[in-house]
Design a protein around this motif. Structure first.
Motif, short mmCIF file in Angstrom:
data_model
loop_
_atom_site.label_atom_id
_atom_site.label_comp_id
_atom_site.label_asym_id
_atom_site.label_seq_id
_atom_site.Cartn_x
_atom_site.Cartn_y
_atom_site.Cartn_z
N UNK A 68 -1.38 30.85 42.21
CA UNK A 68 -0.60 30.11 41.23
C UNK A 68 -1.48 29.12 40.51
N UNK A 69 -0.99 28.70 39.34
CA UNK A 69 -1.66 27.63 38.60
C UNK A 69 -0.60 26.69 38.04
N UNK A 70 -0.99 25.45 37.90
CA UNK A 70 -0.11 24.44 37.29
C UNK A 70 -0.73 24.02 35.98
N UNK A 71 0.12 23.88 34.99
CA UNK A 71 -0.38 23.39 33.70
C UNK A 71 0.65 22.46 33.09
N UNK A 72 0.21 21.69 32.14
CA UNK A 72 1.05 20.69 31.49
C UNK A 72 2.15 21.35 30.66
N UNK A 78 4.42 14.90 31.09
CA UNK A 78 4.53 14.40 32.47
C UNK A 78 4.90 15.52 33.45
N UNK A 79 5.50 16.58 32.93
CA UNK A 79 5.94 17.69 33.78
C UNK A 79 4.85 18.74 33.92
N UNK A 80 4.84 19.37 35.09
CA UNK A 80 3.88 20.44 35.35
C UNK A 80 4.65 21.75 35.48
N UNK A 81 4.14 22.78 34.84
CA UNK A 81 4.73 24.11 34.89
C UNK A 81 3.90 24.96 35.85
N UNK A 82 4.58 25.71 36.69
CA UNK A 82 3.92 26.56 37.69
C UNK A 82 4.05 28.01 37.23
#
Length: 141
Positions: A68-72, A78-82
């Motif tokens: 997985x990766x998290x990005x803005x 402020x939220x991170x999308x997975x």
């Protein structure tokens, strides 16, 4: 039900995922990301019916394994999308999409009300199974 579970267990784990020690909890999370697209930790927690901290721990674990990766979030920095990494998507899709394809084929002949009844019945079964567990097992859910 045991035959359905047995059939699902016979779907081989792709070679590139075998060494990653994926647990059933990971499969549910990956399924949501695969079929629903990128989600926030809170959205995943709601779908999995667990605390956001639990999802955050799983996302961290799977991020370290480069699954997985998290990005803005472009709409709210402020939220991170997975999301599933591009490198792992084909293996995960090839593995988990089989179940989704089978469900679509099985549910296709049913009317919307029949599908709702089927889903309601499965949820009632799940609830009854959870209620039959000793109290300590229910809390671990």
């Amino acid at each position: 039900m045991p035959r359905m579970v047995g059939a699902a267990k016979r779907i081989p784990v792709p070679a590139e995922l075998q060494s990653l020690e994926l647990a059933p909890r990971h499969l549910s999370l990956l399924s949501h990301l695969l079929f629903d697209g990128p989600l926030t930790v809170n959205e995943l927690a709601a779908r999995l019916e667990v605390a956001p901290t639990t999802v955050s721990l799983m996302v961290g674990e799977l991020s370290r394994k480069e699954i997985l990766e998290r990005h803005e979030d472009p709409a709210d920095r402020r939220r991170r999308i997975v999301s599933i990494t591009d490198g792992m998507r084909p293996a995960i899709e090839g593995w988990l999409a089989r179940g989704a394809t089978a469900w679509r084929k099985a549910l296709a002949p049913l009317s919307p009300s029949e599908r709702r009844l089927f889903v309601h019945t499965l949820r009632a079964y799940e609830t009854a199974m959870l209620e039959s567990l000793p109290r300590t097992d229910q809390a671990a859910r």
